[in-house]
Write a protein that holds these residues in place. Sequence first.
Motif, PDB file in Angstrom:
ATOM      1  N   ALA A   1     -10.360  -6.035   0.530  1.00  0.00           N
ATOM      2  CA  ALA A   1      -9.719  -7.881   0.492  1.00  0.00           C
ATOM      3  C   ALA A   1     -11.182  -8.573  -0.400  1.00  0.00           C
ATOM      4  O   ALA A   1     -12.110  -8.323  -0.065  1.00  0.00           O
ATOM      5  N   ILE A   2     -10.490  -9.072  -1.469  1.00  0.00           N
ATOM      6  CA  ILE A   2     -11.015  -9.944  -2.177  1.00  0.00           C
ATOM      7  C   ILE A   2     -10.804 -10.743  -2.986  1.00  0.00           C
ATOM      8  O   ILE A   2      -9.047 -11.070  -3.539  1.00  0.00           O
ATOM      9  N   ASN A   3     -11.485 -12.370  -2.489  1.00  0.00           N
ATOM     10  CA  ASN A   3     -10.613 -13.354  -3.556  1.00  0.00           C
ATOM     11  C   ASN A   3      -9.807 -13.799  -3.478  1.00  0.00           C
ATOM     12  O   ASN A   3      -8.488 -13.757  -4.790  1.00  0.00           O
ATOM     13  N   GLY A   4      -8.805 -13.379  -2.285  1.00  0.00           N
ATOM     14  CA  GLY A   4      -7.638 -14.164  -1.568  1.00  0.00           C
ATOM     15  C   GLY A   4      -6.409 -13.049  -2.064  1.00  0.00           C
ATOM     16  O   GLY A   4      -5.553 -13.033  -2.361  1.00  0.00           O
ATOM     17  N   THR A   5      -6.805 -11.706  -3.094  1.00  0.00           N
ATOM     18  CA  THR A   5      -5.852 -11.052  -2.889  1.00  0.00           C
ATOM     19  C   THR A   5      -6.645  -9.595  -1.986  1.00  0.00           C
ATOM     20  O   THR A   5      -7.048  -9.739  -1.322  1.00  0.00           O
ATOM     21  N   ILE A   6      -5.494  -8.317  -1.906  1.00  0.00           N
ATOM     22  CA  ILE A   6      -5.485  -7.970  -0.945  1.00  0.00           C
ATOM     23  C   ILE A   6      -4.927  -5.850  -1.079  1.00  0.00           C
ATOM     24  O   ILE A   6      -3.894  -6.357  -2.173  1.00  0.00           O
ATOM     25  N   SER A   7      -5.210  -5.159  -0.667  1.00  0.00           N
ATOM     26  CA  SER A   7      -4.994  -3.903  -1.017  1.00  0.00           C
ATOM     27  C   SER A   7      -4.992  -3.120   0.711  1.00  0.00           C
ATOM     28  O   SER A   7      -5.913  -2.985   0.575  1.00  0.00           O
ATOM     29  N   VAL A   8      -3.964  -2.277   0.937  1.00  0.00           N
ATOM     30  CA  VAL A   8      -3.652  -2.004   2.000  1.00  0.00           C
ATOM     31  C   VAL A   8      -3.535  -0.584   2.468  1.00  0.00           C
ATOM     32  O   VAL A   8      -2.042  -0.409   1.037  1.00  0.00           O
ATOM     33  N   VAL A   9      -3.257   0.349   2.606  1.00  0.00           N
ATOM     34  CA  VAL A   9      -2.972   1.588   2.578  1.00  0.00           C
ATOM     35  C   VAL A   9      -2.752   2.096   4.549  1.00  0.00           C
ATOM     36  O   VAL A   9      -3.899   2.303   4.986  1.00  0.00           O
TER      37      VAL A   9
ATOM     38  N   TRP B   1      -1.286  -7.826  -2.348  1.00  0.00           N
ATOM     39  CA  TRP B   1      -0.784  -8.910  -3.015  1.00  0.00           C
ATOM     40  C   TRP B   1      -1.980  -9.731  -2.722  1.00  0.00           C
ATOM     41  O   TRP B   1      -2.787  -9.211  -3.229  1.00  0.00           O
ATOM     42  N   GLY B   2      -1.314 -10.078  -4.494  1.00  0.00           N
ATOM     43  CA  GLY B   2      -2.167 -11.173  -5.160  1.00  0.00           C
ATOM     44  C   GLY B   2      -2.551 -12.110  -4.875  1.00  0.00           C
ATOM     45  O   GLY B   2      -1.993 -12.656  -3.715  1.00  0.00           O
ATOM     46  N   PRO B   3      -2.996 -13.055  -6.057  1.00  0.00           N
ATOM     47  CA  PRO B   3      -4.288 -14.299  -5.498  1.00  0.00           C
ATOM     48  C   PRO B   3      -2.383 -15.102  -5.548  1.00  0.00           C
ATOM     49  O   PRO B   3      -1.105 -14.809  -5.973  1.00  0.00           O
ATOM     50  N   LEU B   4      -2.757 -16.585  -4.524  1.00  0.00           N
ATOM     51  CA  LEU B   4      -1.375 -17.646  -4.651  1.00  0.00           C
ATOM     52  C   LEU B   4      -1.852 -18.571  -5.631  1.00  0.00           C
ATOM     53  O   LEU B   4      -2.810 -18.749  -5.816  1.00  0.00           O
ATOM     54  N   GLY B   5      -0.510 -18.589  -6.680  1.00  0.00           N
ATOM     55  CA  GLY B   5      -0.296 -18.999  -7.530  1.00  0.00           C
ATOM     56  C   GLY B   5       0.344 -20.052  -7.331  1.00  0.00           C
ATOM     57  O   GLY B   5       1.452 -20.423  -7.585  1.00  0.00           O
ATOM     58  N   GLY B   6       0.056 -21.491  -7.146  1.00  0.00           N
ATOM     59  CA  GLY B   6       0.921 -22.647  -7.077  1.00  0.00           C
ATOM     60  C   GLY B   6       1.582 -22.624  -5.448  1.00  0.00           C
ATOM     61  O   GLY B   6       0.704 -22.490  -4.650  1.00  0.00           O
ATOM     62  N   ASN B   7       2.657 -21.927  -5.728  1.00  0.00           N
ATOM     63  CA  ASN B   7       3.331 -22.035  -4.262  1.00  0.00           C
ATOM     64  C   ASN B   7       4.385 -20.340  -4.408  1.00  0.00           C
ATOM     65  O   ASN B   7       5.155 -20.484  -4.042  1.00  0.00           O
ATOM     66  N   ARG B   8       2.814 -19.089  -4.928  1.00  0.00           N
ATOM     67  CA  ARG B   8       4.130 -18.279  -5.282  1.00  0.00           C
ATOM     68  C   ARG B   8       2.936 -16.872  -5.296  1.00  0.00           C
ATOM     69  O   ARG B   8       1.728 -16.902  -6.157  1.00  0.00           O
ATOM     70  N   ALA B   9       3.132 -16.403  -4.979  1.00  0.00           N
ATOM     71  CA  ALA B   9       2.431 -15.189  -4.512  1.00  0.00           C
ATOM     72  C   ALA B   9       2.926 -13.273  -4.593  1.00  0.00           C
ATOM     73  O   ALA B   9       4.247 -13.178  -4.154  1.00  0.00           O
ATOM     74  N   GLU B  10       3.305 -12.643  -6.396  1.00  0.00           N
ATOM     75  CA  GLU B  10       3.318 -11.262  -6.496  1.00  0.00           C
ATOM     76  C   GLU B  10       2.479 -10.208  -5.527  1.00  0.00           C
ATOM     77  O   GLU B  10       1.557 -10.658  -5.463  1.00  0.00           O
ATOM     78  N   GLY B  11       3.190  -8.952  -5.698  1.00  0.00           N
ATOM     79  CA  GLY B  11       2.453  -7.548  -5.237  1.00  0.00           C
ATOM     80  C   GLY B  11       3.338  -6.482  -5.296  1.00  0.00           C
ATOM     81  O   GLY B  11       4.599  -6.470  -6.070  1.00  0.00           O
ATOM     82  N   LYS B  12       3.158  -5.744  -4.507  1.00  0.00           N
ATOM     83  CA  LYS B  12       3.637  -4.555  -4.834  1.00  0.00           C
ATOM     84  C   LYS B  12       3.648  -3.591  -3.372  1.00  0.00           C
ATOM     85  O   LYS B  12       2.993  -4.150  -2.070  1.00  0.00           O
ATOM     86  N   PHE B  13       4.869  -2.444  -3.353  1.00  0.00           N
ATOM     87  CA  PHE B  13       4.915  -2.191  -1.993  1.00  0.00           C
ATOM     88  C   PHE B  13       5.641  -0.308  -2.422  1.00  0.00           C
ATOM     89  O   PHE B  13       5.561  -0.137  -3.137  1.00  0.00           O
ATOM     90  N   GLY B  14       4.851   0.260  -1.859  1.00  0.00           N
ATOM     91  CA  GLY B  14       4.699   1.680  -1.702  1.00  0.00           C
ATOM     92  C   GLY B  14       5.143   2.167  -0.611  1.00  0.00           C
ATOM     93  O   GLY B  14       3.950   2.184   0.654  1.00  0.00           O
TER      94      GLY B  14
END
Length: 168
Positions: free
Chosen positions: A47-55, A85-98
């Motif tokens: 987790a860094i600067n309002g983003t995260i990557s989890v396994v 999950w990416g940063p919150l920009g306005g009222n949305r954030a985008e991410g990926k899953f697998g």
Amino acid sequence: MPRPIAHSASVPAPVDKVHAALVSEQYWKDRIEEIGGPSARLVSVHAINGTISVVMSQSIPEEELPAAVTAFKKGPLVIERTESWGPLGGNRAEGKFGATVEGAPASVSGATLLEGSAEASTMSLSGTTEVKVPIFGGKIEAMISEQVLSLIDNEHGFTAKWIAENLS
């Protein structure tokens, strides 16, 4: 042939609080502990600067698997899941899953989206499930898709509860 999956759920919390939960290491620790299942564990969290990557690693005991799965894979089904999950920009954030299944030609992948306002949020995902097994692949894809969507429902319910208990 990959099978499409899609899911959307409302979370009764402001978008900034939902995002704050999703990029919190403690949220992921609590989530895997409460609803991760047998032998579930966090492999890594960055987790860094309002983003995260989890396994995460989760497993399904062999006795809970349908015959179509145990025909090609003996023992528990060990699943490695990723979510970012990416940063919150306005009222949305985008991410990926697998997700990949250890020792089996099965995978799930796609994109996630968090949108909302100061009152409520919506978490949605779209992606595909693919199992490269002749004859049985489509049947197994359907089973995996059903299980993934059920798991995601549980995770969204956990998210709403966690926010109410930790970020109110």
